[in-house]
Motif scaffolding. Sequence first.
Motif, short mmCIF file in Angstrom:
data_model
loop_
_atom_site.label_atom_id
_atom_site.label_comp_id
_atom_site.label_asym_id
_atom_site.label_seq_id
_atom_site.Cartn_x
_atom_site.Cartn_y
_atom_site.Cartn_z
N ILE A 231 0.86 -1.19 0.00
CA ILE A 231 0.00 0.00 0.00
C ILE A 231 0.90 1.25 0.00
O ILE A 231 1.89 1.28 0.72
CB ILE A 231 -0.91 0.00 1.26
CG1 ILE A 231 -1.70 -1.29 1.39
CG2 ILE A 231 -1.80 1.24 1.30
CD1 ILE A 231 -2.74 -1.53 0.36
N PRO A 232 0.57 2.27 -0.79
CA PRO A 232 1.37 3.50 -0.75
C PRO A 232 1.41 4.09 0.67
O PRO A 232 0.40 4.04 1.39
CB PRO A 232 0.61 4.44 -1.70
CG PRO A 232 -0.14 3.54 -2.62
CD PRO A 232 -0.51 2.34 -1.77
N PRO A 233 2.56 4.63 1.08
CA PRO A 233 2.74 5.09 2.47
C PRO A 233 1.66 6.05 2.98
O PRO A 233 1.21 5.91 4.12
CB PRO A 233 4.11 5.77 2.45
CG PRO A 233 4.83 5.06 1.36
CD PRO A 233 3.79 4.74 0.31
N GLU A 234 1.24 7.00 2.16
CA GLU A 234 0.24 7.97 2.65
C GLU A 234 -1.11 7.30 2.92
O GLU A 234 -1.79 7.62 3.90
CB GLU A 234 0.09 9.17 1.71
CG GLU A 234 -0.37 8.84 0.30
CD GLU A 234 0.71 8.31 -0.64
OE1 GLU A 234 0.37 7.95 -1.78
OE2 GLU A 234 1.90 8.23 -0.25
N ILE A 235 -1.47 6.32 2.11
CA ILE A 235 -2.72 5.58 2.33
C ILE A 235 -2.55 4.64 3.52
O ILE A 235 -3.45 4.52 4.37
CB ILE A 235 -3.13 4.79 1.07
CG1 ILE A 235 -3.46 5.77 -0.06
CG2 ILE A 235 -4.31 3.87 1.35
CD1 ILE A 235 -3.68 5.11 -1.41
N ALA A 236 -1.40 3.99 3.61
CA ALA A 236 -1.12 3.08 4.73
C ALA A 236 -1.22 3.83 6.06
O ALA A 236 -1.80 3.32 7.03
CB ALA A 236 0.26 2.45 4.58
N GLU A 237 -0.70 5.03 6.09
CA GLU A 237 -0.72 5.87 7.30
C GLU A 237 -2.17 6.20 7.69
O GLU A 237 -2.56 6.05 8.85
CB GLU A 237 0.06 7.16 7.04
CG GLU A 237 0.14 8.10 8.20
CD GLU A 237 1.02 7.63 9.33
OE1 GLU A 237 0.71 7.98 10.47
OE2 GLU A 237 1.99 6.89 9.07
N GLN A 238 -2.98 6.61 6.73
CA GLN A 238 -4.38 6.94 7.00
C GLN A 238 -5.15 5.71 7.48
O GLN A 238 -5.92 5.78 8.45
CB GLN A 238 -5.06 7.48 5.74
CG GLN A 238 -4.57 8.83 5.31
CD GLN A 238 -5.10 9.21 3.92
OE1 GLN A 238 -5.87 8.48 3.30
NE2 GLN A 238 -4.67 10.37 3.43
N ASP A 239 -4.96 4.59 6.80
CA ASP A 239 -5.67 3.37 7.17
C ASP A 239 -5.26 2.88 8.55
O ASP A 239 -6.11 2.47 9.35
CB ASP A 239 -5.43 2.27 6.13
CG ASP A 239 -6.17 2.52 4.83
OD1 ASP A 239 -7.02 3.43 4.78
OD2 ASP A 239 -5.89 1.79 3.86
#
Length: 146
Positions: free
Chosen positions: A91-99
Amino acid sequence: MEISKREEEYLETMYLLHKNKGVIRVKDIAKTMRVKPPSVVDALKKLADKGLVEYEKYDRILLTDEGRKVAEATYSKHLLLTQFFIDILGIPPEIAEQDACQFEHYVHDITVKRIKEFAQFVQEECPYVLKQFIKEKLAENEKASE
């Protein structure tokens, strides 16, 4: 004692502010959590009533030992989930962080333990397969963002 998901978020935010700035202030909590200062004050009062923070108006804000334990556990889940989403699922880091920020408050400790064990197993036993999977997912992510 029952601690709500929102209270966990406040504790985690305070923990990170203290860790990064050395001080916890209402305005910093409000800015980080995108809420108004009166909402922070209300939350601090509730957390103080539960013995999770020490708070007096116009005075310093401190996490109690119990508050710190909750915050550290929440943050630990956050880090594990973020790395799992990035390193194992691609998962891309910015999406991983949000999730991870959302998921950390709802996932059971047993699930966190299994995710950690699974990640270690895959990284140790199937590193080549994992690298191929991540390579494919990164390529998919790049195509999707074009």
